[in-house]
Design an enzyme around this catalytic site. Structure first.
Site, mmCIF file in Angstrom:
data_model
loop_
_atom_site.group_PDB
_atom_site.id
_atom_site.type_symbol
_atom_site.label_atom_id
_atom_site.label_comp_id
_atom_site.label_asym_id
_atom_site.label_seq_id
_atom_site.Cartn_x
_atom_site.Cartn_y
_atom_site.Cartn_z
ATOM 1 N N HIS A 123 0.629 -1.159 0.038
ATOM 2 C CA HIS A 123 -0.126 -0.124 -0.053
ATOM 3 C C HIS A 123 0.912 1.276 0.141
ATOM 4 O O HIS A 123 0.687 2.481 -0.630
ATOM 5 C CB HIS A 123 -0.851 -0.031 1.124
ATOM 6 C CG HIS A 123 -2.192 0.812 1.178
ATOM 7 N ND1 HIS A 123 -2.037 2.095 1.591
ATOM 8 C CD2 HIS A 123 -3.324 0.736 0.637
ATOM 9 C CE1 HIS A 123 -3.292 2.566 1.307
ATOM 10 N NE2 HIS A 123 -4.044 1.690 0.544
ATOM 11 N N GLU A 153 -8.030 6.041 -6.847
ATOM 12 C CA GLU A 153 -6.907 6.193 -7.646
ATOM 13 C C GLU A 153 -7.651 7.004 -9.064
ATOM 14 O O GLU A 153 -7.224 7.069 -10.063
ATOM 15 C CB GLU A 153 -6.472 4.918 -8.201
ATOM 16 C CG GLU A 153 -6.956 3.779 -8.000
ATOM 17 C CD GLU A 153 -8.173 3.478 -8.815
ATOM 18 O OE1 GLU A 153 -9.291 4.104 -8.444
ATOM 19 O OE2 GLU A 153 -8.086 2.897 -9.859
HETATM 20 N N1 LIG Z 1 -2.227 2.701 -2.238
HETATM 21 C C1 LIG Z 1 -3.373 3.234 -2.429
HETATM 22 N N2 LIG Z 1 -4.222 2.389 -2.863
HETATM 23 C C2 LIG Z 1 -5.673 2.974 -3.068
HETATM 24 C C3 LIG Z 1 -5.771 4.233 -2.461
HETATM 25 N N3 LIG Z 1 -7.263 4.330 -2.820
HETATM 26 C C4 LIG Z 1 -7.693 3.590 -3.601
HETATM 27 N N4 LIG Z 1 -6.715 2.711 -3.690
HETATM 28 C C5 LIG Z 1 -6.776 1.233 -4.356
HETATM 29 O O1 LIG Z 1 -6.902 1.116 -5.766
HETATM 30 C C6 LIG Z 1 -7.273 0.017 -6.338
HETATM 31 C C7 LIG Z 1 -8.428 0.406 -7.325
HETATM 32 O O2 LIG Z 1 -8.698 -1.085 -7.822
HETATM 33 P P1 LIG Z 1 -9.526 -1.030 -9.104
HETATM 34 O O3 LIG Z 1 -10.859 -0.247 -8.696
HETATM 35 O O4 LIG Z 1 -9.919 -2.447 -9.056
HETATM 36 O O5 LIG Z 1 -8.808 -0.730 -10.359
HETATM 37 P P2 LIG Z 1 -7.730 -1.049 -11.003
HETATM 38 O O6 LIG Z 1 -6.784 -1.985 -10.594
HETATM 39 O O7 LIG Z 1 -6.918 0.242 -11.258
HETATM 40 O O8 LIG Z 1 -8.103 -1.466 -12.705
HETATM 41 P P3 LIG Z 1 -8.692 -0.432 -13.774
HETATM 42 O O9 LIG Z 1 -8.987 0.744 -13.122
HETATM 43 O O10 LIG Z 1 -9.507 -1.278 -14.431
HETATM 44 O O11 LIG Z 1 -7.434 -0.283 -14.416
HETATM 45 C C8 LIG Z 1 -7.939 -0.926 -5.051
HETATM 46 O O12 LIG Z 1 -7.035 -1.766 -4.960
HETATM 47 C C9 LIG Z 1 -7.826 0.355 -4.055
HETATM 48 O O13 LIG Z 1 -7.566 -0.297 -2.826
HETATM 49 C C10 LIG Z 1 -4.829 4.961 -1.788
HETATM 50 O O14 LIG Z 1 -5.189 6.093 -1.407
HETATM 51 N N5 LIG Z 1 -3.709 4.541 -1.827
#
Ligand SMILES: Nc1nc2c(ncn2[C@@H]2O[C@H](COP(=O)(O)OP(=O)(O)OP(=O)(O)O)[C@@H](O)[C@H]2O)c(=O)[nH]1
Length: 237
Positions: A123, A153
């Site tokens: 993370h 993200e």
């Molecule tokens: N390290 C970190 N991870 C985050 C944060 N906010 C969201 N995430 C992670 O972002 C990831 C988003 O995953 P998905 O929505 O599956 O999207 P993706 O893997 O980018 O796949 P696509 O968008 O389809 O390309 C998840 O694992 C969340 O836990 C943050 O502030 N920090």
């Protein structure tokens, strides 16, 4: 009583105003800033008008207010605007653009396969990727553009005075800025971009939905790309 307060805004004569309240900023001898609150009141004593002028150092209070405002409007991880603040900006910009018949574009972007980054490197490494990607975009936008974290993200930009063709060009530049930057873990990171512009009768949620739809198209067309939807495009419902 006659007092003169010398501030950056010039001199202010206490004897001319009563029931007055204002704040002024000054500089101490050591170069640090001080904010002063001035209140005045008048009273009559034996037929003589007395002016009371109260000066209070409110530097700490101002600092606290600024800090609270910063925390309420800023994303803690990336330092850019948060969703609530962006919503306020875009709402205002929609009003302005509609009133003056000016173009305004919205760009949404989302890091590709970001879950894999977290799963593979942890993370904290994921957080670093988010911060670095945001810095790349910040370096590539205009000062008038508004950049915010929409959630997770996913990020969003408001490009004032920008039509669809120019917004696509900008988004393409931002896409390349991320894709070509040497990240640490992993080395290569990409993002998908959705672009749209304000239509004549668009409300806030319609505009956001269309940018999101364009982003969805970019994801499904293979990621690391820009897709655009014009206001005339049929809605996905
Ligand atoms: N390290 C970190 N991870 C985050 C944060 N906010 C969201 N995430 C992670 O972002 C990831 C988003 O995953 P998905 O929505 O599956 O999207 P993706 O893997 O980018 O796949 P696509 O968008 O389809 O390309 C998840 O694992 C969340 O836990 C943050 O502030 N920090």
């Amino acid at each position: 009583m006659r007092a003169r307060i010398q501030g950056r805004t010039g001199a202010w004569d206490c004897s001319k105003a009563t029931g007055d309240y204002f704040e002024t900023r000054h500089r101490r001898k050591d170069g640090s800033d001080i904010t002063v609150e001035i209140t005045t009141n008048a009273a009559y004593y034996k037929g003589v008008k007395l002016i009371f002028c109260n000066c209070r150092d409110i530097t700490e209070r101002k600092r606290d207010q600024e800090r609270i405002r910063y925390l309420a409007t800023t994303d803690a991880l990336t330092g850019i605007m948060n969703r609530g603040e962006f919503t306020r900006h875009l709402t205002k910009e929609i009003e302005r653009a509609a009133r003056f018949n000016r173009p305004v574009a919205v760009v949404m972007y989302d890091l590709d396969h970001f879950k894999r980054v977290n799963d593979t490197y942890g993370h904290d490494a994921g957080d670093e990727v988010l911060k670095t990607a945001v810095a790349q975009v910040n370096n590539a936008i205009r000062r008038v553009d508004v950049h915010a974290r929409w959630g997770g993200e996913e990020f969003i930009l408001l490009l004032p005075e920008t039509d669809l063709a120019a917004a696509v060009k900008s988004a393409e530049r931002l896409r390349a800025a991320i894709a070509e930057h040497p990240f640490k873990q992993p080395e290569r990171v990409t993002a998908s971009f959705g672009v749209t512009t304000l239509g004549p009768r668009d409300r806030f949620d319609v505009l956001i939905k269309r940018a999101d739809d364009a982003l969805y198209l970019a994801k499904h067309a293979g990621r690391n790309r820009v897709e655009a939807l014009s206001p005339e495009a049929p809605s996905s419902g």
